[in-house]
Design a protein around this motif. Structure first.
Motif, PDB file in Angstrom:
ATOM      1  N   LYS A 235      13.082   1.181   6.885  1.00  0.00           N
ATOM      2  CA  LYS A 235      12.596   2.021   5.791  1.00  0.00           C
ATOM      3  C   LYS A 235      11.310   1.461   5.164  1.00  0.00           C
ATOM      4  O   LYS A 235      10.722   2.101   4.296  1.00  0.00           O
TER       5      LYS A 235
ATOM      6  N   ARG B 135       1.533   4.132  -3.244  1.00  0.00           N
ATOM      7  CA  ARG B 135       1.280   5.569  -3.078  1.00  0.00           C
ATOM      8  C   ARG B 135       2.563   6.382  -3.210  1.00  0.00           C
ATOM      9  O   ARG B 135       2.563   7.478  -3.773  1.00  0.00           O
ATOM     10  N   LYS B 136       3.657   5.846  -2.712  1.00  0.00           N
ATOM     11  CA  LYS B 136       4.944   6.536  -2.805  1.00  0.00           C
ATOM     12  C   LYS B 136       5.325   6.790  -4.256  1.00  0.00           C
ATOM     13  O   LYS B 136       5.967   7.803  -4.567  1.00  0.00           O
ATOM     14  N   HIS B 137       4.920   5.875  -5.147  1.00  0.00           N
ATOM     15  CA  HIS B 137       5.276   6.008  -6.559  1.00  0.00           C
ATOM     16  C   HIS B 137       4.274   6.842  -7.352  1.00  0.00           C
ATOM     17  O   HIS B 137       4.323   6.865  -8.580  1.00  0.00           O
ATOM     18  N   GLY B 138       3.355   7.505  -6.670  1.00  0.00           N
ATOM     19  CA  GLY B 138       2.490   8.461  -7.346  1.00  0.00           C
ATOM     20  C   GLY B 138       1.185   7.911  -7.858  1.00  0.00           C
ATOM     21  O   GLY B 138       0.464   8.610  -8.591  1.00  0.00           O
TER      22      GLY B 138
ATOM     23  N   ASN C 125       0.841  -1.210   0.000  1.00  0.00           N
ATOM     24  CA  ASN C 125       0.000   0.000   0.000  1.00  0.00           C
ATOM     25  C   ASN C 125       0.871   1.253   0.000  1.00  0.00           C
ATOM     26  O   ASN C 125       0.675   2.180  -0.803  1.00  0.00           O
ATOM     27  N   ARG C 126       1.824   1.287   0.930  1.00  0.00           N
ATOM     28  CA  ARG C 126       2.701   2.462   1.049  1.00  0.00           C
ATOM     29  C   ARG C 126       3.518   2.663  -0.221  1.00  0.00           C
ATOM     30  O   ARG C 126       3.697   3.790  -0.698  1.00  0.00           O
ATOM     31  N   HIS C 127       4.009   1.561  -0.762  1.00  0.00           N
ATOM     32  CA  HIS C 127       4.890   1.640  -1.923  1.00  0.00           C
ATOM     33  C   HIS C 127       4.153   2.147  -3.159  1.00  0.00           C
ATOM     34  O   HIS C 127       4.697   2.946  -3.935  1.00  0.00           O
TER      35      HIS C 127
ATOM     36  N   GLU D  15      10.671  -1.177   3.128  1.00  0.00           N
ATOM     37  CA  GLU D  15      10.632  -1.691   1.762  1.00  0.00           C
ATOM     38  C   GLU D  15      11.369  -3.022   1.616  1.00  0.00           C
ATOM     39  O   GLU D  15      11.625  -3.467   0.508  1.00  0.00           O
TER      40      GLU D  15
ATOM     41  N   LYS E 296      -2.736   6.639  -7.272  1.00  0.00           N
ATOM     42  CA  LYS E 296      -3.853   6.799  -6.334  1.00  0.00           C
ATOM     43  C   LYS E 296      -4.366   5.409  -5.993  1.00  0.00           C
ATOM     44  O   LYS E 296      -4.566   4.581  -6.881  1.00  0.00           O
TER      45      LYS E 296
END
Length: 443
Positions: free
Chosen positions: A354, A193-196, A189-191, A356, A198
Motif C-alpha cells: 500500500k 498529495r494523498k492528503h490534499g 511525495n505520494r502521501h 505507507e 499541492k
C-alpha cells in the motif's frame, strides 16, 4: 557561591539549570526573551490545532522555579562583554556572571528573497511564530510553504485543520531527499498529495509579493508564474541564532565553536543545544551541529556535570531521531545515507504494497554489522536498535532477533518475516528460521 547565567530557556538551558541545582548551591539565572517560562517547543502545532493549551505545554508549574531557586529574567540580551563578564539587557540593568551558558537556539533560515520581511512571512520555531500564524490565519485562504522538511510538514498540517489550502514549493526533485533515500522520499511525495496538499517539486521562488499594505499576497516563481498566498511559510531549515555574537571575541562558524566539553574560546563560557558547533563531530554518525530535542537535553545533562566539578566529555551514542509525516511515523537510527553506496553498504529495503510502511536495514560491507535503520509507519524499540549498533551485531544475528525490535501495538501486523525471507534469498547458506525466538539474555 558562583553566579551562573544561562541565556535561553529551551530544553538545553533548562536541563542545565535543573542538573546544576541538583549538585550545587550556586545562584542560577535563566534569561529568555521568548517566553517567561519553559514550554515544550514540539507542542507548538498542537496548541494551534486546539489539542492543547499553552499552559499544558509547560512541563513544570510556575512555582517550580522559585522553589528550586532558579531566577527567571524575561528580557533580551543585546550584548555580551566577555572581558568584564557582563551582559547588557534591553529592559533590565546589566548582569554579571561567573559562568555563562549560551543556549540561544535556532532561527528560521532566510535566503535574501525580495519580500521575505513582509508581514505573514515567517517560519515555525518560536512561540512568536505560533502567534503570527494565529494572527494571520483568519484572513488566509492560500498558504505557500517554501521548503521540504519536517517543519514544513507541521506547518502544512496546521493550516489544513483551518481549511486553508497549502502548496509546498520544494527546490529539490523529491521531498526531503537531502535526508531520505529515494524510496522513502517518494513515499512521502505520494502521501502529501494523498492528503490534499499541492506539491511542486524542482521549483523555486524568486520573490515574495507585496499586497500594497506590507503583507504578502503571493510568490513569484523562478520558472515563471505566480501563486496566490496570504501567508508564506519559510521552512528551508534553521540555523544557530548567533547574529548578536558575530562581531565579538567569541569564535563562531555556523554556530558557536565548542570542544567535547562544550567549552568556547572564552573563559567560563559554554555553548549547548542548537547553537553549538563542535570543532570535531562527537561521533561518526553525528554532525557538528545537533538540532534535535533529545540531544539538547543530553547537552544540558553533560554540561551540568562539568560546571559542578566533574569534567565530562559529551558521548552521545547512536544517532536517533523520530517525527511524523502527517500520519506516517518516521524513525531513524545510526547512519542511513540519502544516497545509498552499493560499494560499502548492503541495504535490505522492504515496502508494504500500500506504500505507507517501509523498513530499511543498512549493513556495513567492511565488517558486516548493522549501520543504520529507517522506519516508516513501523515502530522499533529504541533500546534494541541502540544495542544492535553499539555492540556491532553481525547481519545474521540482527535478522535472527529482528522481531524483538518491533514495538508496534499488540494485534498490529508484523512484517519482519518478510525481511528474513529477503535475507534467506540473498544468503541461502546462512538461513535464518522464520519465527525463531530471541537469544536469551541479550535484552
Amino acid at each position: 557561591m558562583r553566579n551562573i547565567i544561562i541565556i535561553g530557556n529551551g530544553i538545553s538551558g533548562v536541563t542545565t539549570a535543573r542538573h546544576i541545582r541538583k549538585h550545587s548551591e550556586d545562584h542560577i539565572t535563566i534569561i529568555s526573551a521568548e517566553t517567561e517560562h519553559f514550554f515544550s517547543r514540539t507542542a507548538l502545532m498542537y496548541i494551534y490545532m486546539g489539542h492543547m493549551k499553552y499552559e499544558s505545554t509547560k512541563p513544570y508549574e510556575d512555582f517550580f522555579w522559585k522553589k528550586n531557586r532558579i531566577e527567571l529574567v524575561y528580557d533580551f540580551v543585546e550584548k555580551i562583554d566577555f572581558k568584564s563578564k557582563s551582559l547588557q539587557l534591553r529592559k533590565s540593568e546589566s548582569l554579571s556572571y561567573d559562568v555563562l551558558v549560551l543556549a540561544v537556539g535556532s532561527k528560521s533560515n532566510k535566503f535574501g528573497w525580495p519580500g521575505q520581511d513582509l508581514e505573514a512571512v515567517q517560519g515555525l520555531y518560536s512561540y512568536q511564530d505560533l502567534e503570527g500564524m494565529e494572527r494571520y490565519s483568519p484572513t488566509t485562504q492560500n498558504a505557500v510553504i517554501v521548503g521540504g522538511g519536517l517543519i514544513g510538514i507541521e506547518m502544512g498540517e496546521m493550516f489544513h485543520t483551518r481549511g486553508i489550502d497549502v502548496t509546498f514549493v520544494v527546490r529539490e526533485s523529491s521531498f526531503w531527499n537531502n535526508v531520505l533515500p529515494p524510496e522513502e522520499s517518494e513515499m512521502i511525495n505520494r502521501h502529501i498529495r494523498k492528503h490534499g496538499f499541492k506539491l511542486m517539486l524542482s521549483t523555486e521562488i524568486d520573490e515574495i509579493l507585496d499586497d500594497g499594505s506590507g503583507r504578502a499576497k503571493g510568490v513569484q516563481l523562478k520558472e515563471g508564474g505566480e501563486l496566490d498566498a496570504q501567508f508564506v511559510g519559510l521552512t528551508v531549515g534553521v540555523s544557530p541564532n548567533i547574529d548578536f555574537l558575530k562581531n565579538s571575541e567569541l569564535e563562531t562558524g555556523k554556530g558557536i565553536k565548542v570542544n567535547e566539553y562544550f567549552e568556547t574560546n572564552q573563559p567560563d563560557v559554554y555553548a549547548i543545544g542548537d547553537c553549538a558547533e563542535f570543532e570535531k563531530a562527537p561521533a561518526d554518525d553525528r554532525r557538528p551541529i545537533e538540532q534535535v530535542w533529545y540531544t539538547g537535553r543530553m547537552h544540558g545533562e553533560t554540561l551540568a556535570q562539568t560546571i559542578c566539578g566533574t569534567k565530562t566529555a559529551y558521548q552521545p551514542g547512536v544517532w536517533f531521531n523520530s517525527a511524523k509525516f502527517l500520519d506516517i511515523e518516521y524513525q531513524t537510527y545510526g547512519q542511513v545515507s540519502n544516497q545509498p553506496d552499493d560499494e560499502t553498504e548492503e541495504h535490505f529495503y522492504w515496502e508494504h504494497e500500500k506504500g505507507e510502511k517501509s523498513i530499511r536495514l543498512v549493513f556495513s560491507k567492511s565488517d558486516n554489522t548493522l549501520k543504520g535503520v529507517n522506519l516508516m509507519g513501523v515502530r522499533y524499540r529504541h533500546e534494541v536498535c541502540d544495542k544492535m549498533m553499539r555492540d556491532k551485531w553481525p547481519m545474521k544475528k540482527v535478522f535472527q532477533n529482528l522481531k524483538e525490535a518491533n514495538f508496534d501495538p499488540e494485534f498490529f501486523k508484523k512484517y519482519e518475516n518478510e525481511l528474513v525471507g529477503m535475507y534467506n534469498e540473498r544468503y541461502p547458506n546462512e538461513q535464518v528460521k522464520v519465527g525463531r525466538k530471541k537469544v536469551l539474555g541479550i535484552f
